[in-house]
Design an enzyme around this catalytic site. Structure first.
Site, PDB file in Angstrom:
ATOM      1  N   GLY A 276       0.844  -1.192   0.000  1.00 15.94           N
ATOM      2  CA  GLY A 276       0.000   0.000   0.000  1.00 15.94           C
ATOM      3  C   GLY A 276       0.879   1.242   0.000  1.00 15.94           C
ATOM      4  N   ARG A 277       1.680   1.366   1.060  1.00 17.57           N
ATOM      5  CA  ARG A 277       2.475   2.579   1.263  1.00 17.57           C
ATOM      6  C   ARG A 277       3.428   2.861   0.101  1.00 17.57           C
ATOM      7  NH1 ARG A 277       3.657   4.292   6.311  1.00 17.57           N
ATOM      8  NH2 ARG A 277       3.287   2.169   7.039  1.00 17.57           N
ATOM      9  N   TYR A 317       1.636   7.149  15.652  1.00 16.90           N
ATOM     10  CA  TYR A 317       2.853   6.310  15.651  1.00 16.90           C
ATOM     11  C   TYR A 317       4.121   7.126  15.856  1.00 16.90           C
ATOM     12  CZ  TYR A 317      -0.529   3.953  12.541  1.00 16.90           C
ATOM     13  OH  TYR A 317      -1.656   3.426  11.963  1.00 16.90           O
ATOM     14  N   CYS A 346      -7.920  20.481  19.631  1.00  9.80           N
ATOM     15  CA  CYS A 346      -7.761  20.839  21.051  1.00  9.80           C
ATOM     16  C   CYS A 346      -7.185  19.695  21.878  1.00  9.80           C
ATOM     17  CB  CYS A 346      -9.100  21.286  21.616  1.00  9.80           C
ATOM     18  SG  CYS A 346     -10.326  19.993  21.491  1.00  9.80           S
TER      19      CYS A 346
HETATM   20  N1  LLP Z   1      -1.912  -6.280   3.463  1.00 11.54           N
HETATM   21  C1  LLP Z   1      -2.497  -6.319   4.666  1.00 11.54           C
HETATM   22  C2  LLP Z   1      -3.243  -7.500   5.063  1.00 11.54           C
HETATM   23  C3  LLP Z   1      -2.374  -5.222   5.537  1.00 11.54           C
HETATM   24  O1  LLP Z   1      -2.952  -5.264   6.726  1.00 11.54           O
HETATM   25  C4  LLP Z   1      -1.639  -4.089   5.127  1.00 11.54           C
HETATM   26  C5  LLP Z   1      -1.498  -2.930   5.995  1.00 11.54           C
HETATM   27  C6  LLP Z   1      -1.063  -4.099   3.836  1.00 11.54           C
HETATM   28  C7  LLP Z   1      -1.212  -5.215   3.030  1.00 11.54           C
HETATM   29  C8  LLP Z   1      -0.291  -2.932   3.279  1.00 11.54           C
HETATM   30  O2  LLP Z   1       0.823  -2.595   4.018  1.00 11.54           O
HETATM   31  P1  LLP Z   1       1.859  -1.493   3.461  1.00 11.54           P
HETATM   32  O3  LLP Z   1       2.456  -2.043   2.190  1.00 11.54           O
HETATM   33  O4  LLP Z   1       1.115  -0.251   3.216  1.00 11.54           O
HETATM   34  O5  LLP Z   1       2.880  -1.350   4.524  1.00 11.54           O
HETATM   35  N2  LLP Z   1      -1.596   3.166   9.320  1.00 11.54           N
HETATM   36  C9  LLP Z   1      -0.238   2.660   9.411  1.00 11.54           C
HETATM   37  C10 LLP Z   1      -0.012   1.436   8.565  1.00 11.54           C
HETATM   38  C11 LLP Z   1      -1.020   0.341   8.838  1.00 11.54           C
HETATM   39  C12 LLP Z   1      -0.885  -0.827   7.928  1.00 11.54           C
HETATM   40  C13 LLP Z   1      -2.058  -1.743   8.038  1.00 11.54           C
HETATM   41  N3  LLP Z   1      -2.010  -2.861   7.164  1.00 11.54           N
HETATM   42  C14 LLP Z   1       0.721   3.783   9.043  1.00 11.54           C
HETATM   43  O6  LLP Z   1       0.262   4.891   8.770  1.00 11.54           O
HETATM   44  O7  LLP Z   1       1.917   3.590   9.063  1.00 11.54           O
END
Ligand code: LLP
Length: 422
Positions: A276-277, A317, A346
């Site tokens: 995702g990221r 985080y 706030c």
């Molecule tokens: N697959 C599953 C099953 C997941 O739970 C996640 C992310 C991904 C793929 C994608 O992960 P990535 O490639 O984006 O690292 N809100 C947090 C990150 C939470 C990730 C949750 N799951 C942040 O802002 O760092």
């Protein structure tokens, strides 16, 4: 515009010739600005990371599920994962076919599972009881099972999703129970998956986890795919020269593991990742106006309109986001100084950047909060009854288009029911 501090966006040509202070004026702040070229490039980076022929990149939509964003990702030939009926719904709206959507639920209700069954998408379950639930709802159905390979990774303990301290996945020791539930309901296991956590900058943990996952996969015949999960990191400390993830090196290590697994498995089945990221983070900058600059005791605070309702990552985080400074007037900053950049919510925890060195910032300056495309808008809220921001996209030809309108006050009343008998 006076370019006060624009090192990172200049290097990426992020604004494609547009003036961020003009964007802030035209669309208001806070404003999520996306760059289509960078988004497309990140999709391509990952697709081209390995040579294995049946390599599939599923974009993990939880990072950013704005409709236009998903449309671009789809047009790059990626597939998607989904975490909820809402994500399945929006992905279909963006044009993804059901067989391009992989629903990786966690503790989902029977109704939600039924929604995914009716939507015809591939479903992954991550506990024996959820496998049992699917069996009861749809005997004979196809299913994927999420395992916990025992190796986790991530930038914060809250985002490590495998190993000993997590709610996710099924421990491999329960494989006999998985088999017996599959048999009981005549379910067909078509894939296994994992996700070890979010944000690694070196590949060791990921490579170790896929080795463990492949050992599990080898215990099941007839799989159509193995999904290795996401977690590919991006350098948030760009202005300090932090290097990006070495995709060439990591890709080579993964490629080797994929071919080896396919040979041992006896078939080149689809091998997937679900980042995702990596795909979304670097394609967005939040523009936020500075509304006050003040001293409180011996600290200097820069107060802007990007509270944690707009970007939650720092408060949640302790995450770092680079900050740039843009100014409309021709006015010089005297010198660099150490300031704490805060939002307008706030709570004293509403801190975007603590003790950050920036050129002198004035009221009216526009801040550019970098790398905000992942877990930015998707985690935004209406806390303090603030309105969620607008989103604009800079197309590849430099044209700017609105892809989400800023909320209006009336949106705060949507779905609320006032009492009539007071
Ligand atoms: N697959 C599953 C099953 C997941 O739970 C996640 C992310 C991904 C793929 C994608 O992960 P990535 O490639 O984006 O690292 N809100 C947090 C990150 C939470 C990730 C949750 N799951 C942040 O802002 O760092």
């Amino acid at each position: 515009m006076k370019k006060v501090y624009t090192k990172v966006t200049d290097a990426m040509n992020f604004y494609e010739g547009n003036d961020p202070t003009a964007l802030a004026k035209n669309y208001g702040t806070p404003l999520y600005v996306y760059n289509e070229r960078i988004l497309r490039q990140r999709c391509r980076d990952l697709k081209e990371m390995v040579t294995y022929p049946k390599f599939v990149v599923d974009y993990s939509a939880k990072a950013n599920s704005s409709l236009a964003f998903l449309q671009i990702v789809r047009s790059e030939g990626l597939e998607v994962d989904a975490m909820s009926p809402g994500e399945i719904f929006i992905e279909k709206q963006a044009g993804f076919a059901p067989d391009q959507i992989f629903y990786i639920g966690n503790n989902v209700s029977a109704e939600e599972m039924q929604y995914a069954i009716d939507a015809n998408v591939v479903i992954s379950v991550d506990s024996l009881s959820q496998l049992e639930q699917l069996g009861q709802l749809a005997p004979g159905h196809e299913v994927a099972v999420r395992f916990n390979p025992g190796v986790g990774a991530g930038h914060h303990e809250k985002v490590i999703t495998a190993g000993k301290k997590t709610k996710f996945g099924i421990e491999p020791k329960y494989i006999p129970q998985v088999r017996s539930i599959l048999e009981k309901y005549d379910l067909k296991l078509i894939g296994i998956n994992q996700h070890i956590g979010s944000l690694f900058m070196t590949g060791e943990a990921f490579v170790a986890s896929i080795a463990a996952l492949f050992e599990i996969a080898k215990q099941f015949q007839g799989l159509r795919f193995v999904d290795m999960g996401g977690g590919f990191g991006i350098p948030y400390h760009k202005e300090d020269g932090e290097a990006p993830l070495d995709l060439k090196e990591l890709g080579a290590a993964i490629d080797k593991a994929l071919y080896k697994f396919a040979e041992e498995y006896g078939e080149q089945i689809a091998l997937r990742i679900e980042p995702g990221r990596y795909i979304s983070a670097e394609s967005s900058v939040i523009l936020s106006e500075v509304h006050s600059v003040k001293h409180n005791h011996d600290k200097k605070f820069v107060g802007c309109d990007c509270g944690f309702n707009v970007l939650q990552r720092p408060i949640m985080y302790d995450s770092y986001h680079g900050i740039e400074v843009y100014r409309e007037e021709e006015k010089d900053s005297a010198s660099e100084e150490t300031v704490t950049v805060v939002g307008n919510i706030c709570e004293s925890g509403d801190i975007l950047a603590k003790d950050r060195t920036l050129p002198e910032v004035f009221k009216g300056d526009i801040l550019g909060i970098l790398d905000a495309g992942a877990y930015g808008f998707t985690m935004a809220s209406n806390y303090n009854n603030r309105l969620r921001p607008a989103e604009v996209l800079i197309r590849e030809n430099g044209e700017v288009v609105l892809i989400r309108e800023r909320e209006v006050l009336e949106d705060l009343l949507r779905h609320q029911i006032a009492l009539k008998d007071l």
